[in-house]
Design an enzyme around this catalytic site. Structure first.
Site, PDB file in Angstrom:
ATOM      1  CB  SER A  51      78.152  24.059  19.543  1.00  0.00           C
ATOM      2  OG  SER A  51      78.869  23.455  19.766  1.00  0.00           O
ATOM      3  CG  HIS A 253      82.933  21.641  17.764  1.00  0.00           C
ATOM      4  ND1 HIS A 253      83.263  22.451  18.558  1.00  0.00           N
ATOM      5  CD2 HIS A 253      80.671  21.640  18.142  1.00  0.00           C
ATOM      6  CE1 HIS A 253      82.730  22.570  19.643  1.00  0.00           C
ATOM      7  NE2 HIS A 253      81.132  22.744  19.335  1.00  0.00           N
TER       8      HIS A 253
END
Length: 272
Positions: A51, A253
């Site tokens: 990701s 993230h």
């Protein structure tokens, strides 16, 4: 236009997209640069990984893999005028990269980036466990388990993956991409309870992960892009965080700034 000027132009364009994008707006590709009539054939670039490489959380997802238009592979390809094939997908492990992504790599690829390993050491599970209140001992045990794996078979598995990339694309420049420290020592969310000790342990595990990935990259003659320095002072809860927090649907993230100002220059410095 020189490589440096193209790089700056793409960075400015990406930052402009961040500033004007409204919450929930649909993602649009960065506009193509229209050059002169005499353009050289595009060199090919393949982005493999999880990701972080897909750009999940940096901008609205464009597909089921969580890929976004602000992922560093897309920005790099734009800056260098490369023909990009992005195979990175949220949740991918090293085994997933080897079995699901690697078969689509062309032997003629000129550049390949590989970012994997975070899911193998259990990033998501450790962060979830350590987020619980008064849970330092259990958190430490989970981090210790990840550390034990990284100190045993992890490097060999990573080396095997990178060697497989080298075998399929023998002429490619291969750049293995690491992970930033995600914690600043502060906890600024009521949704989680990360103590300073837990944050030090998890940052230490990320440092070890980068060390092992760097060693595996060196074993096959690949370059290693370490984002630790670029992300310094920009972890979660910093004054200007480049990491998403637990309130974000995609927590911990790189956000848009993390992709554009953190990963893009870090990977570009090893790319050419």
């Amino acid at each position: 236009m020189s490589m440096f000027r193209r790089f700056c132009a793409v960075t400015v364009t990406a930052l402009a997209l961040i500033l004007v994008a409204a919450p929930g707006a649909s993602a649009h590709p960065v506009p193509q640069h229209r050059g002169g009539h005499h353009s050289a054939p595009q060199r090919s670039y393949v982005a493999l990984g999880d990701s972080f490489a897909a750009g999940t959380g940096a901008a609205p997802a464009t597909d089921a893999c969580g890929r976004s238009n602000l992922a560093y592979p897309r920005l790099l390809a734009k800056a260098a005028r490369l023909k990009l094939t992005t195979l990175a997908c949220a949740g991918a492990t090293m085994t997933d990269v080897a079995t699901k992504q690697l078969p689509s790599v062309s032997p003629s690829a000129r550049y390949v980036t590989v970012q994997a390993g975070g899911n193998d050491i259990g990033f998501t599970q450790v962060f979830g466990l350590c987020a619980q209140q008064d849970n330092d001992d259990q958190c430490a045990a989970a981090v210790a388990q990840s550390t034990a794996y990284m100190n045993s078979t992890f490097t060999g598995q990573a080396s095997a993956l990178f060697a497989a990339v080298r075998q399929i694309a023998p002429q490619a420049r291969i750049v293995v991409v690491g992970y930033p420290r995600l914690f600043s020592g502060k906890d600024c969310s009521p949704l989680v309870d990360y103590s300073a000790k837990e944050q030090r342990l998890m940052n230490g595990a990320i440092d070890l992960l980068n060390t092992r990935l760097s060693q595996a990259a060196a074993s096959v003659g690949a370059r290693f892009a370490n984002p630790t320095r670029s992300f310094k002072n920009h972890a979660w809860c910093a004054r200007l965080p480049w990491i998403t927090g637990p309130e974000n649907p995609v927590a911990f993230h790189p956000n848009a700034l993390g992709q554009v100002l953190g990963y893009l220059p870090t990977v570009a410095s090893k790319f050419f």
